[in-house]
Design an enzyme around this catalytic site. Structure first.
Site, PDB file in Angstrom:
ATOM      1  N   CYS A 101       0.863  -1.184   0.000  1.00  0.00           N
ATOM      2  CA  CYS A 101       0.000   0.000   0.000  1.00  0.00           C
ATOM      3  C   CYS A 101       0.895   1.228   0.000  1.00  0.00           C
ATOM      4  O   CYS A 101       2.001   1.182   0.523  1.00  0.00           O
ATOM      5  CB  CYS A 101      -0.892   0.027   1.252  1.00  0.00           C
ATOM      6  SG  CYS A 101      -1.973  -1.403   1.422  1.00  0.00           S
TER       7      CYS A 101
ATOM      8  N   GLU B  49     -12.467  -6.239  10.473  1.00  0.00           N
ATOM      9  CA  GLU B  49     -11.842  -4.939  10.258  1.00  0.00           C
ATOM     10  C   GLU B  49     -12.920  -3.973   9.786  1.00  0.00           C
ATOM     11  O   GLU B  49     -13.674  -4.287   8.871  1.00  0.00           O
ATOM     12  CB  GLU B  49     -10.747  -5.062   9.202  1.00  0.00           C
ATOM     13  CG  GLU B  49     -10.038  -3.765   8.904  1.00  0.00           C
ATOM     14  CD  GLU B  49      -8.967  -3.936   7.839  1.00  0.00           C
ATOM     15  OE1 GLU B  49      -7.844  -4.320   8.200  1.00  0.00           O
ATOM     16  OE2 GLU B  49      -9.258  -3.702   6.653  1.00  0.00           O
TER      17      GLU B  49
ATOM     18  N   SER C 219      -8.457  -0.928  10.089  1.00  0.00           N
ATOM     19  CA  SER C 219      -7.448  -0.946   9.043  1.00  0.00           C
ATOM     20  C   SER C 219      -6.287  -0.053   9.468  1.00  0.00           C
ATOM     21  O   SER C 219      -6.466   0.901  10.223  1.00  0.00           O
ATOM     22  CB  SER C 219      -8.043  -0.426   7.738  1.00  0.00           C
ATOM     23  OG  SER C 219      -7.029  -0.063   6.825  1.00  0.00           O
TER      24      SER C 219
END
Length: 463
Positions: free
Chosen positions: A43, A321, A347
């Site tokens: 990410c 989550e 998250s």
């Protein structure tokens, strides 16, 4: 992130923004189509995927300067070739994973997590790794101690203040650069072995004088006009730049066994000059993430509310989550003025006054499962001292202190509408019961067979 578009964290909020008339349907569709994979090997923000790479390297289980390498790039493919060669060398040296994964390397990983300001999901993963390796599992108090001792040195999305992408953190030197500062500060055990076949000390000596380090840091200046020392700082520069440790572990009558908040993710405008965040507001209780999202999209959440999402822990939803809630709040005009309490997890890119991992969870008789709409909740987070509390302090117009709140919660039954998610499989329910017996969320959600057997066998009997 795409050359013209939104990062992978923000783009997930297009539904909530469209429902609240912030963007048009056409814009939502266009942004969704433009969202693309990241150059960061996970990410572009320091979420769970990126943090896991950092922790793998910090444990000594990945080669130096491989975490956050841009996927598909020549330097990424070079890491694969070097890793294959390292495996052969480890075989020749008769070094195995147990030689690398030690109590000292585990503690180094916790130090690295604090210095980076990593995802709170690693609070689950590292204890599980420790248990599987036969090491002492870190408790909430251990995490709190490390985060009080170790300065945050990395400015990365979503912690800020400038929110550099993970690929820019990589170019600035990644974990080895951070570890150089930590070594100088005496915060690492550099005698540990790594999968390179060398000690951490030797790896850091190589990195400090390497052409690779010089060229990549130079590349960051040339390509992006960014000073590497603005991305990864020494402790003095970090302090003067306003970087504070990332996570805090609030306790109180609603979280007697602990909880966690990414305190750096609280909007800076809500932090007092003393470094303290204070929120007092009415509870809005939700049994499912779906109902909470519905309330946000329909404008039912007001400024100063404390959203309380229960039944999201292991017994309720398998420790789900809940990024959709936190991301929706982030992009709503009054979202920064809304707090969130939950027994679920977040998250790594979540932002705001969001307190998760609240223990015990609602379905295990936890106090959070006794809250009613309108209960007054007080949250206090000291970002300097890394202390915090979350307490019931009022009900139905009657205000009282935390001690009286604890007494009233003790006398209350759990809510009658508490229930696991209707789609929760039977084997997940069994898993939740077994991990609760094995140390629960803070123990890494593992199967501690000895602990389970001791509960199952008759007193004085043998398994």
């Amino acid at each position: 992130m795409p050359e013209s578009g939104e990062d992978a964290g923000k783009v997930q909020t297009i539904g909530a923004r469209y429902a609240n008339h912030q963007i048009s349907l056409e814009t939502a569709a266009e942004m969704g189509c433009r969202a693309c994979a990241t150059p960061g090997g996970g990410c572009q923000f320091l979420g769970t995927a990126a943090t896991s790479q950092v922790i793998a390297e910090a444990l000594g289980l990945a080669l130096p300067h491989t975490a956050l390498a841009p996927s598909g790039a020549p330097i990424w493919l070079d890491a694969a070739r070097r890793s294959a060669a390292a495996i052969l060398r480890l075989h020749q040296l008769k070094i195995g994973t147990r030689d690398v994964l030690t109590q000292a390397s585990l503690e180094n990983a916790m130090v690295a997590h604090a210095a980076f300001g990593g995802s709170t999901n690693l609070l689950l993963h590292l204890p599980a790794i420790a248990y599987s390796a036969g090491l002492k599992r870190p408790a909430a108090s251990d995490w709190a101690d490390v985060n009080r001792q170790v300065p945050r040195l990395v400015d990365a999305l979503p912690n800020g203040p400038r929110n550099f992408a993970t690929v820019q953190v990589f170019l600035a030197g990644g974990l080895p650069e951070v570890m150089l500062h930590l070594r100088r500060a005496g915060l690492l055990n550099t005698r540990v072995k790594t999968v390179s076949g060398e000690t951490l000390d030797s790896c850091l000596d190589w990195w400090e004088g390497s052409a690779r380090r010089h060229e990549l840091r130079k590349n960051l200046v040339a390509r992006d006009g960014i000073d590497p020392d603005d991305v990864i700082m020494d402790p003095d520069r970090a302090r003067s730049s306003g970087l504070t440790p990332t996570v805090c572990f609030p306790v109180g009558n609603l979280a007697p066994e602990g909880s966690v908040i990414k305190s750096t993710a609280i909007d800076a405008s809500l932090i007092g000059p003393d470094g303290i965040f204070h929120h007092l507001g009415p509870a809005r209780v939700f049994i499912s993430e779906e109902s909470a999202i519905h309330a946000i999209k329909n404008g039912e959440i007001r400024e100063n509310d404390v959203m309380v999402l229960v039944c999201g822990g292991p017994a309720g939803a398998g420790m789900e989550e809940i990024y959709q809630i936190t991301s929706a709040l982030k992009w709503l005009p009054t979202g920064k003025h809304v707090a969130l309490l939950t027994d679920a997890r977040f998250s790594g890119v979540s932002t705001g006054a969001c307190i998760g991992h609240i223990s015990p969870e609602a379905l295990a008789g936890g106090a959070i499962g006794k809250l009613q709409d309108g209960d007054q909740i007080e949250i206090i987070i000291d970002r300097q001292k890394l202390t915090g509390s979350v307490n019931l302090v009022g009900e139905a117009g009657d205000n009282f202190g935390a001690d009286e709140g604890a007494r009233r919660l003790q006398a209350r039954p759990s809510r009658a509408d508490l229930r696991p998610h209707p789609a929760l499989p039977q084997d997940t329910r069994l898993w939740a019961a077994l991990v609760q017996a094995s140390g629960g969320v803070w123990g890494g959600c593992v199967y501690d067979v000895d602990a389970i057997v001791s509960l199952l066998q008759p007193s004085g009997g043998r398994a």
